[in-house]
Write a protein that holds these residues in place. Structure first.
Motif, short mmCIF file in Angstrom:
data_model
loop_
_atom_site.label_atom_id
_atom_site.label_comp_id
_atom_site.label_asym_id
_atom_site.label_seq_id
_atom_site.Cartn_x
_atom_site.Cartn_y
_atom_site.Cartn_z
N UNK A 531 0.84 -1.20 0.00
CA UNK A 531 0.00 0.00 0.00
C UNK A 531 0.88 1.25 0.00
N UNK A 532 1.97 1.21 0.77
CA UNK A 532 2.86 2.37 0.80
C UNK A 532 3.50 2.57 -0.56
N UNK A 533 3.95 1.48 -1.18
CA UNK A 533 4.55 1.60 -2.52
C UNK A 533 3.53 2.13 -3.52
N UNK A 534 2.32 1.58 -3.44
CA UNK A 534 1.32 1.93 -4.44
C UNK A 534 0.95 3.41 -4.37
N UNK A 535 1.09 4.03 -3.18
CA UNK A 535 0.77 5.45 -3.11
C UNK A 535 1.98 6.31 -3.48
N UNK A 536 3.08 5.68 -3.83
CA UNK A 536 4.21 6.44 -4.36
C UNK A 536 5.22 6.88 -3.32
N UNK A 537 5.12 6.38 -2.08
CA UNK A 537 6.12 6.75 -1.07
C UNK A 537 7.48 6.17 -1.45
N UNK A 538 8.55 6.89 -1.11
CA UNK A 538 9.88 6.33 -1.35
C UNK A 538 10.18 5.29 -0.26
N UNK A 541 10.59 6.87 3.14
CA UNK A 541 9.32 7.31 3.71
C UNK A 541 8.50 6.11 4.17
N UNK A 545 7.52 6.13 7.99
CA UNK A 545 6.15 6.53 8.28
C UNK A 545 5.20 5.35 8.47
#
Ligand SMILES: Nc1ncnc2c1ncn2[C@@H]1O[C@H](COP(=O)(O)OP(=O)(O)OP(=O)(O)O)[C@@H](O)[C@H]1O
Ligand SMILES: [Mg+2]
Lengths: 636, 254
Positions: A531-538, A541, A545
């Motif tokens: 989910x973190x990857x899919x929202x574009x977080x590095x 991050x 986070x």
């Protein structure tokens, strides 16, 4: 009693399910202690064991002619602060004052909403009274003396005692205190009736009242102040003096400070930025107390004006400009490249210094490292002007604090004693535990991340470190660091033994912390990463986070467990010759023959330090239970 | 390939182009030369039996999985190992998972504003205003301060949709968004998705909800054993499918 007054004042009614009618005592005993023959036997055995252990302890503590609590009482200053110079002793109180003021302020700012029910408080009084009563009853008979006041002994050289009843007379005051406690407990219990479960006292008020009772007792309770007469090498308990003649006033000031700062904290609660500021102060506090208050640096002001300040300004201005540029949102890839170049420069300054290619002030090297670190995270602070300005101000402050402390560390101390040897006793134990935690925690997290990272080189290094450290006994690590560390350091760099053992503690406990954090990391589900990857977080991050906050939450119980063991493990410092809390009880006091002879009085001190260690550990473990509940481990 | 596909692709701009995409898990080939073109504003529903590679395919489109053969181009950017491309595409492609995957330690509002604030560098106040708008759209503005664990499954999935939309993506991917929900909650999520489709969002939806496919899809893609077997409009697909495998699949589920 101050505790009672607060009950009435802070009364608050909360809806609770109705109280279960409690079983009658006979029924309760049958159900819980004698539910079967096997259980009955176990109950009786344990009760006997408990009675004998309790009796032995109480009689050693209060009836044994060999024990001498003055070994502790007269040496409290030694236990707490070891050899801190007496003429500068006010610094110790100032340190404590700073810590307590900040505690009070924080308590006011955060206003923790913990409550204790009146029912609970009443059981404390009843329980305390019962234990005291039991202790009074566990007394042995009075020792028999001859007409010269010498103890009588029988043919086996055992002391002769009178009957059990003869000893009771010496415990009148105990019975009285037990009666007061039980009376107070009963008064709360029956006085409030059914409301006892719904009547609550704020935990902060209760703690403050408890502290007040202890401080008040310093003024009232007559223990007999220790009075030595060096000439004869003896001492006597002066019945007219109060205990804590020299500390009751400062403790009272501390108590007032705590209360005042609490109200100040409450009053300014709504102000912005105060909480992060308080947290920053907490982070800087150990360093400030150690280097500024206790060590009292002798700052070379000429050097400050000619070298230190210009250097700070240079790094502040140039670094600030670089960082402001790096937070420009439209900079893109060039930013990363520049940050990487800065990192190379930082590494190069250290390598160069290590091999002596060029001389450079330690401060300049550290500044490059800090700048590189800021540059690496700059991307996360890109955005509108205000955000970039905050980031640059953060840089100026961090750099300033770092330069300040390096200047302090490099200055000589005005205390006229050798190096850090003023540090000892419980004060050193606390410093070691706090510094140990402050450094081992981030290191442990980094190690855990490295061990689970996808880069093989990090994995290899972290795994090797962790497995090596975990395979070595702590005491070996300590010997290693206290004796051999200097061999591994570059020329001209020295670390006092106190520092060296703390480094040992940090490395040792970080390996264990890392394993605890790794357990937490493994509990974070794959979906969270996706989910973190899919929202574009590095990746950074995502780690900071999403993954770490969840992993740390899960690892609270083992992390606190590890913290408690590091706190207790500081007692091993005694073995490598540091005058920590334990060593004073085990070696210093029992070898003391002047001004008073305490030779051989080890047991009193050991009991005393155990008690203090236990209080600290128990408080931490209670706190972690609270934290777990608050963060909802297991429920969310 | 049918006429419908060529028609669509030529009439509007191409949003996603997959060209002979291959994907292996070890020795097992999960995607075998998958080719498809999805136009802007198009809604495509992907059907197929379990294990046919539906999830694998759409996860390749935002590079949660790396493909090993062929090309994937999203909005003109080809997916390669270059991290810059991946980050760009991920911030333009929203994804909704079967298991919601909300961040349990953050409030609903923080779940939604996290990525805009850290990836797009949107100021906090703006991000929160936008998040409240989105919660309004998905119908649960009153839940903003709660934690995901305090919400029902349907509410969680709607928050997940809002979270994906907060990045203002050009494409939305849905991987069985209603499969983990109780029947009475499926409708509330499907309604949100229908609204999204009407607003012109480009969507790829893996689902077993035939009603939704029939009503909303511009095209249906049927996959089996890692291959695209048949592509067509819902009408074509449900009334006279050409392939035997499609007929078998439909006879089993309808
Ligand atoms: N991480 C993985 N490692 C190995 N094999 C995998 C992995 N992920 C998926 N597969 C295999 O790839 C194939 C396609 O899986 P995929 O999850 O794409 O199917 P699906 O069509 O989404 O099925 P479902 O309807 O059950 O979700 C399956 O045979 C599966 O076992
Ligand atoms: Mg799937």
């Amino acid at each position: 009693m101050s505790g009672m007054i607060t009950v009435e004042e802070a009364e608050e009614v909360v809806a609770l399910p109705p109280e279960q009618p409690s079983l009658p005592p006979g029924e309760w005993i049958r159900k819980n202690l004698f539910s079967s023959i096997g259980n009955g036997v176990l109950t009786v055995l344990f009760a006997l064991l408990l009675v004998f252990a309790f009796r032995g302890l109480v009689n050693f503590a209060f009836e044994n002619p060999e024990r001498d609590w003055d070994a502790v009482r007269a040496n409290l200053r030694l236990y707490m602060t070891f050899a801190y110079p007496l003429d500068q002793y006010v610094r110790v109180w100032v340190s404590l004052g700073i810590v307590l003021s900040l505690s009070g302020l924080s308590a006011g700012l955060w206003s923790p909403d913990g409550y204790v029910s009146a029912r609970r408080i009443s059981t404390w009084f009843l329980g305390g009274g019962a234990v005291l009563l039991a202790a009074a009853l566990a007394v042995q008979g009075q020792l028999q003396r001859d007409e010269n006041g010498e103890f009588l002994i029988d043919e086996d050289l055992e002391l002769i005692r009178g009957s059990w009843a003869s000893g009771l007379g010496s415990r009148i005051s105990w019975f009285a205190l037990a009666a007061i406690l039980i009376g107070a407990g009963a008064a709360i219990w029956f006085g409030l009736g059914d409301r006892r479960r719904n009547t609550f006292v704020r935990t902060v008020n209760l703690t403050y009242a408890g502290f007040g009772v202890i401080v008040g007792s310093l003024w009232v309770v007559r223990y007999g102040h220790y009075n030595g007469s060096p000439a004869e090498g003896t001492h006597y308990a002066d019945p007219d003096s109060l205990v804590a003649m020299s500390t009751r006033l400062p403790w009272t000031v501390m108590w007032v400070l705590l209360g005042v700062s609490y109200f100040v904290g409450k009053a300014v609660r709504g102000w912005p930025l105060l909480k992060p500021l308080a947290l920053t102060f907490w982070g800087l506090l150990p360093f400030f107390v150690f280097w500024v208050v206790l060590r009292d640096p002798d700052i070379d002001w000429a050097h400050v004006w000619t070298t230190d300040l210009p250097m700070y300004l240079a790094f502040a201005v140039i670094g600030g400009a670089v960082l402001f540029t790096l937070t420009n949102p439209s900079l893109g890839e060039i930013g990363r490249a520049l940050a990487f170049v800065l990192l190379l420069v930082a590494v190069f300054t250290f390598v160069g210094g290590f091999f002596g290619w060029f001389s450079m002030l330690q401060k300049a090297r550290l500044s490059f490292v800090f700048l590189a670190a800021f540059a690496l995270v700059a991307n996360n602070f890109a955005g509108e002007f205000a955000k970039r300005r905050t980031f640059v101000i953060g840089w100026l402050l961090t750099l300033g604090v770092m330069h300040y402390f390096v200047t302090l560390i490099n200055s000589a101390s005005t205390l006229n004693i050798r190096s850090d040897s003023f540090l000892g006793g419980f004060m050193f134990t606390i410093f070691a535990a706090v510094f140990g935690l402050m450094f081992s925690f981030p290191l442990g997290v980094l190690l855990a991340l490295a061990r689970t990272s996808s880069l093989p080189i990090f994995r290899l290094l972290a795994t090797t470190f962790i497995e090596v450290v975990r395979g070595i006994p702590f005491i070996t690590v300590l010997f290693f660091f206290s004796i051999m560390l200097p061999l591994f350091l570059p020329e001209g760099m020295e670390v006092a033994e106190h520092g060296a053992v703390i480094v040992g503690l940090v490395l040792f406990s970080s390996a264990y912390l890392a394993e605890n954090v790794r357990g937490g990391l493994q509990s974070v589900r794959r979906g969270q990463y996706e989910a973190a990857d899919a929202t574009g977080l590095t990746t950074a991050q995502r780690t900071g986070l999403i993954v770490l906050p969840q992993a740390l939450r899960v690892s609270i119980p083992p992390l606190v467990g590890q913290t408690i063991s590091s706190y207790k493990e500081t007692s091993l410092f005694a073995i490598v010759g540091i005058f920590d809390f334990l060593r004073i009880a085990n070696n210093v006091v029992p070898n003391q023959s002047s001004p008073i002879n305490f030779v051989g009085h080890k047991r009193e001190g050991l009991l005393f330090v155990s008690l203090i260690y236990w209080i600290g550990s128990y408080a931490m473990s209670k706190y972690s239970q609270k934290l777990e509940k608050k963060l909802g481990v297991g429920s969310r | 390939m049918t006429d419908a596909m060529t028609l669509h692709a030529s009439s509007t701009a191409e949003m996603i182009v997959c060209d002979a995409v291959d994907k292996w898990y070890g020795d097992f080939q999960a995607l075998k030369g998958v080719s498809a073109t999805i136009a802007e504003r198009e809604v495509v529903v992907v059907l197929g039996p379990s294990g046919s590679g539906k999830s694998t395919w759409i996860r390749c489109i935002n590079r949660l999985e790396a493909h090993q053969g062929g090309r994937i181009v999203v909005d003109g950017v080809e997916l390669t190992n270059d991290t810059r491309n991946i980050e760009k595409i991920r911030s333009e492609v929203g994804m909704v998972f079967q298991q919601f995957n909300l961040f349990p330690h953050l409030t609903v509002l923080d779940n939604i504003t996290l990525a805009p604030r850290w990836v797009r560098k949107v100021p906090k106040a703006d991000a929160e205003a936008k998040a409240m708008e989105l919660l309004e759209t998905v119908g649960i503005p009153e839940q903003a301060e709660k934690f995901p664990g305090q919400l029902s499954g349907g509410q969680q999935q709607r928050v997940a949709i809002a979270r994906a939309l907060a990045m203002e993506p050009r494409v939305m991917l849905f991987d069985e968004p209603t499969s983990a929900l109780d029947p009475e909650m499926i409708k509330e999520v499907l309604d949100v998705m229908k609204g999204l489709a009407r607003s012109g969002m480009t969507m790829i939806v893996v689902t077993h909800e035939m009603g939704f496919a029939r009503e909303v899809a511009d095209r249906i893609i049927f996959m089996e054993s890692g291959e695209i077997v048949e592509v067509g409009t819902p009408e074509h697909f449900f009334t006279n499918p050409t392939e035997d495998r499609t007929k078998l699949f439909l006879s089993q589920i309808l």
